[in-house]
Design a protein around this motif. Sequence first.
Motif, mmCIF file in Angstrom:
data_model
loop_
_atom_site.group_PDB
_atom_site.id
_atom_site.type_symbol
_atom_site.label_atom_id
_atom_site.label_comp_id
_atom_site.label_asym_id
_atom_site.label_seq_id
_atom_site.Cartn_x
_atom_site.Cartn_y
_atom_site.Cartn_z
ATOM 1 N N GLU A 117 0.821 -1.216 0.000
ATOM 2 C CA GLU A 117 0.000 0.000 0.000
ATOM 3 C C GLU A 117 0.853 1.264 0.000
ATOM 4 N N HIS A 118 0.299 2.306 -0.623
ATOM 5 C CA HIS A 118 0.930 3.637 -0.554
ATOM 6 C C HIS A 118 0.617 4.224 0.823
ATOM 7 N N MET A 119 1.555 4.969 1.351
ATOM 8 C CA MET A 119 1.281 5.624 2.642
ATOM 9 C C MET A 119 2.219 6.798 2.838
ATOM 10 N N ARG A 120 1.839 7.660 3.792
ATOM 11 C CA ARG A 120 2.677 8.814 4.138
ATOM 12 C C ARG A 120 2.787 8.895 5.647
ATOM 13 N N VAL A 121 3.983 9.257 6.065
ATOM 14 C CA VAL A 121 4.209 9.359 7.508
ATOM 15 C C VAL A 121 4.441 10.836 7.833
ATOM 16 N N GLY A 157 -5.801 1.874 15.102
ATOM 17 C CA GLY A 157 -4.401 1.728 15.520
ATOM 18 C C GLY A 157 -3.650 0.765 14.622
ATOM 19 N N CYS A 158 -2.344 0.858 14.672
ATOM 20 C CA CYS A 158 -1.526 -0.082 13.914
ATOM 21 C C CYS A 158 -0.183 -0.294 14.621
ATOM 22 N N ILE A 176 -0.005 7.612 10.445
ATOM 23 C CA ILE A 176 0.344 7.202 9.082
ATOM 24 C C ILE A 176 -0.918 7.311 8.220
ATOM 25 N N SER A 177 -0.771 8.051 7.113
ATOM 26 C CA SER A 177 -1.904 8.170 6.178
ATOM 27 C C SER A 177 -1.822 7.037 5.181
ATOM 28 N N LYS A 184 -7.465 6.182 2.263
ATOM 29 C CA LYS A 184 -7.991 5.039 3.024
ATOM 30 C C LYS A 184 -7.969 5.277 4.522
ATOM 31 N N GLY A 185 -7.665 6.477 4.904
ATOM 32 C CA GLY A 185 -7.726 6.806 6.322
ATOM 33 C C GLY A 185 -6.362 6.999 6.967
ATOM 34 N N THR A 186 -6.410 7.314 8.245
ATOM 35 C CA THR A 186 -5.182 7.554 9.004
ATOM 36 C C THR A 186 -5.152 6.595 10.200
#
Lengths: 407, 223
Positions: A117-121, A157-158, A176-177, A184-186
């Motif tokens: 998955e793509h994500m941003r921190v 949470g993750c 994390i987005s 898809k949320g944060t």
Amino acid sequence: MSTIFWEISKRNIRLHLLRSSLAMLGIVIGVVAIAAMGILGSSMVLMVSDTLSSVGDSVIVTPYSGGGGNPMGPSDGGPSGGSSGTMTSMKLTDQDFQKIKRIAAPNVAIPVLQTAEHMRVGVGSEDIVATMYGLPPEDVPGLLILSAGGYNSGESGCLVGSTFADDHNINVGSRISIGINGEKGTLRVTGIIEERGMSFDVSTDNAVVVTKDWFETTYDRNDEYDQVVVKVKSGDTADVKTAIENQFNRNPRQKTVSVTDSNELLATIYETFGTITTFVTAIGGISMIVAGVSIFNIMMMSVTERIKEIGIMRSIGTRKYGVMRMFLYEAAIIGVVGSVIGGVLSLVAGYAMSAFMLQTTKYLFTVSSMIPVVEGILFGIVVCLACGFYPAWQAANLNPIDALRHE
Amino acid sequence: MQPVIQFSDVTKIYPLRAGDVTALDHISFEVERGEFIAVMGPSGSGKSTLLNLMGCLDTPTSGDIFIGGSRVRDMSDDQLTDLRRDRIGFIFQYFNLFPLLNVIENVNFPLMLKSGTVVDPKKALEVLRAVQLEEELYTHTSLELSGGQQQRVAIARALINNPDILLCDEPTGNLDSRTGKSIMQLMTDLNKKGSTIIVITHDPMVAEYTKRTIRIEDGRIAS
């Protein structure tokens, strides 16, 4: 050891010190080559063993893909999720999972969902792509150990792997987005997973772990899993593997799942490392053979030079065995001194090679790393004695009359 | 009284490619205890072969040799080796001392062979005094001694086990005449004390010291 032959052997070595030292040097090099290679190989096995031990006692079940299972986790549908197209057929159903659970009982079976998955921190950070795992929250503590924070109980949470956290400066509480532009949320990081190294089930060091429910909701995945991990606490992994295969793959031509026994894989890996270690040690052994030839040559020279002396000895009452002993003592002195020096130097060489190639020396002074040193020393002594045997035998069997006439 | 050495119809043939060479041809003789014998003859007459057979370094092609009543033919290599060590003393022309050992160790060598370990030098000192070697030389190696001194050490080594026979192969052949005479005088003294000595030589001066001479020609005893 105070026989006259021992004395003569010692004095002869002293008399030909340079020649004897060069022979010893050959043995030293041979022992260092064998023992240092052995130390390196043994350290390598220990290091891998350390890295992989946490994934032992697992049986991993994946959908059959035709060419055998992929123990490192199945591929998926890419960053956008994986429940469509041909990959749909590469999933395990909830029915499969329940069946595995029943077969593996009382061991715990954990369904695993996986995607990339793509994500941003953090705000303004770059878009990255990482692996995401979806696991039932109640099974996570049995599978993963945390180095910081706590297990996530809520859906938002993750958990993140230690390497992932280090690389992206993530702490407990970081957000994390998920998805391109966070569509898809944060998720909030509740815990950092302890480093697991290479593993056969879930490789979390560079991944994000979310709850099964969040994963299923977000990626529209219902009752289908990428793999099922059975943590075998009771019984043997091989038995669990066989039981699952017997139920799912009754017809060998129509296999439905691939079952991987982590212990079996570990054994294969250890065997491979063992073979590599044996191979490199054997290469080191070549130098020992060269040293042995040198010892043989020197002993033959020694016999040739002392033919008259042997004749005198035999004529005044020295038995063949006495003459033989004298030359074997000489070979043994060269062998023992050379091998012990080689053994000590091999520790230095092993230290340097471990530091340079493995970036650690913590496995140097372990029993399994010391075994090659002892083996190298013993091999050096045996090679010397073996190479000294024929010259000694030849000396002992010289005709005393011919030997006395020799000039 | 039983002879120390008895040769009974002994023949020694060396098989060579060019044809067999008969070194000794049906020789018979006896050596009694306390004798001092010179064995003389021209080169190639069979003197060295006779010495090798008497010293149990070789075995005859036919006939029998008895050393102190024991038949050599019946003995194993180890038994012959032990017999050489315990009952025969060898004195060579070129002394044949061990250069790695000092005087006392050289003299003690046969004793150490017997005991298998380091032995008390007391007996070696006694024998070295008997052969009149200067005490300050006892810790020297053979390379640091003159020819005469080396031969005295060799005689002491030959005597250390109280052998029945002293076999000497040209003992003065590598010495000047004065030293040679002193060595022969020493042997005469030893013979007077009871040693049986057989000297292989072609030097008439040496033969003058002995009590009996065996002459060999073409492998046969001429007189």
